[in-house]
Design an enzyme around this catalytic site. Sequence first.
Site, PDB file in Angstrom:
ATOM      1  CG  HIS A 244      48.264  39.916  41.793  1.00 18.48           C
ATOM      2  ND1 HIS A 244      48.368  38.555  41.651  1.00 18.48           N
ATOM      3  CD2 HIS A 244      48.931  40.218  42.931  1.00 18.48           C
ATOM      4  CE1 HIS A 244      49.053  38.049  42.670  1.00 18.48           C
ATOM      5  NE2 HIS A 244      49.405  39.043  43.469  1.00 18.48           N
TER       6      HIS A 244
ATOM      7  CG  ASP B 156      42.427  39.849  32.858  1.00 22.05           C
ATOM      8  OD1 ASP B 156      42.804  40.086  34.019  1.00 22.05           O
ATOM      9  OD2 ASP B 156      41.494  39.067  32.593  1.00 22.05           O
TER      10      ASP B 156
END
Length: 728
Positions: free
Chosen positions: A168, A371
């Site tokens: 992730h 991110d």
Amino acid sequence: MAARRDEAPVLVLANRLPFTIQRTRDGLERKPSAGGLVSALEPVLRQRGGDWIGWPGIALKEREKIPRNGGEPYGVQAVPLTDTEANRYYHGFSNRTLWPLFHSLPARAVFDARDWAAYDAVNERFAQVAAPAARDAGLVWVHDYHLMRTPGFLRLRVPDAHIAFFLHIPFPPWDIFRLLPWSREMLLGILSCDLVGFHVEGYAQNFLDCVEKRLGDRVDRTAGLVDHGGRVVRVGSFPLGIDFELFEKRALEASEGRVGREGERMVLGVDRLDYTKGIPERIRAFERLLERHPQHRGVVVLLQLAVPSRSQVADYRDLKREIDELVGRVNGRFATATWSPIRYLYRSVTPERLAAMYREADVALVTPLRDGMNLVAKEYVACQVGDPGVLILSELAGAAATMREAIQVNPYDIDETADAIHRALTMDESERRSRVASMRVREERDNVYSWVSQFLEEADLENAQLRPLTDDEIGGWLEPFLKKYHLSVFLDYDGTLTPLVDHPSKATLSSEVRDRLEALVARDDTDVAIVSGRALEDVRAMVGIDGITFAGNHGLEVAAPDLPHFRHEDVDHYEGRIVELGKALQEVCSDGAWVELKGHTLTWHYRPVKGDATQLVARAREIVLESGFQARDAHLAVEARPPIGWDKGRAVLHVLRSRHGPSWTENVRVIYIGDDETDEDAFRILAGMAATFRVGPADTISLAGRRLPDASAVAAILRWLAGRKRPS
Ligand code: ADQ
């Protein structure tokens, strides 16, 4: 009949269970987790059945059980951790090492061997808990950076398991990844999967690059495949989406009452309080906006939400303090009696309230320094159901790869970000509508449910194949290395020149390999040696080609056409004792296991043993050690060697020095190809001085520079070497 794989149960392994647990006066209580991932996986688990395996997040007391009141349509298995384990595995290695490193902030990363050991042990525990159910599961789906070693441990326990992994967070480029002292182990863990998924293509390419450079595995970047010692692993990008309709619905239902004051314009930031999210940089950019464009003073407000996160890690506490001070400074500098520029909420808000804020915000400021994806950007877009606002998005978020219509900024560039906020606040309606509309279409289509089904579809595919090794590829590896130098090729025999077979006497050379060896030996710029664990005469008879150098018994004896015969001076001493050892090993010669006497060494073979041979192997090793010999693991065999500090590596050096002089590295290029643990001695000694290849299954660490799947890849290299052009 066995169930079809795509209908069989799914096991989800994640750091956390799909709900949070709190200890109250009445005992343990569950609180449902509102995450999009949980709601996306639930329908799959309901349909196919399965378990969710995770850490409950708190240390359970003795005999304390997770309350069974969730009503989930699947099983839940908790992996309990002590406080110390949680500290080192979770707060330590996961969040102080991997998190900063993988976000390309290496200066914040702490490398602590005790944290690593705990991480490894906890990862093994997850595999242990998952193993029984993994045998019947259609898929074991492991999530995120906390569990990157788990697939490896699971593969050892359940060799046929079908395992997939999704990361992730970003996967960093090689120059950053290589800083990790345990980089090899981490890659081996993930490569035990059948499918490895990332948010965006850039991370998948970084991963392939690291696999090739660190492990020497063959990779196909275009097809997204890794040849991991003969087992092919798929690697791909699967950009995560959100539950679009749910956010849209909440935004439509958001009460008409305003979040902000009448006439006020709102710039919104929504994050976990994390240094990767770029919150201080964002506040500075907002301050710069007020400096440069005073018309926004008194009108525009930055509403910054920050959910408390990881407050046990010092960096996060420091960040909290830094933000508090910055907010105070900017407010102190610009506030008037009726207006303060920054409203800062250090807490979580309800989903309904969040949707109302998204809907009302004129600008969403999503400016992480790095991110994996960033779901806030997507949630904001889904909530633009009225007069649309503008999304400002960091180009360093994974979301930037697909959300091209956002205003993209470099979050480190304070001036650029300030100008982007100004541009967003003054953008006309038609441009705002065009930008948001395209992103909404995409996010509605590529939502979290389609993400799950695409990932599962790919995971359920049959195993892929890598294209055969081509001459161009081999030339790419070897031409720049060989140049005009003389070449010395060292080859192991069993498993390298021949496939592994059930009895050593059946391992004969194919005519193809024989022809290539002959062609290679015939060249005056190349010499060839075969280095084997077999007795010298045995390997010489198996090959039967003149002009080759043979090293038998792991190099204790060497016969070369141009060198005096070599036999290590200490071996005679052990010859009688090896026969004695052979007799002692009869104790473990049950179920077909047998002893091969090879002069001064011997091999105990347990390939014929059916079932678990662990006990037998342990006892065999014990007998070898008790007799004063060294025990080495080989393919379904244990080798016993005299403890005389001699191995294949030393034999290779002996040949090179005798033939080419002590400064041989000046004149000769060396290639060594081998397939088992005893070849690791050669890889170690030759490191930096040779091109080394390890053949075969790759689930152990190798010191070789590259991996080859099998003996046919070795044959391809021999063909290239034999036919290579002489440099002019
Ligand atoms: P995170 O780093 O947590 O996730 P993100 O994707 O932005 O980052 O998700 C944050 C979630 O928290 C969002 O759903 C948001 O709505 C919610 N949230 C944030 N602040 C909140 C507040 N004050 N109140 C209520 N809710 C709040 C990691 C990776 C990301 C990746 C996701 C999913 O770091 O890059 O996108 O996993 O893979």
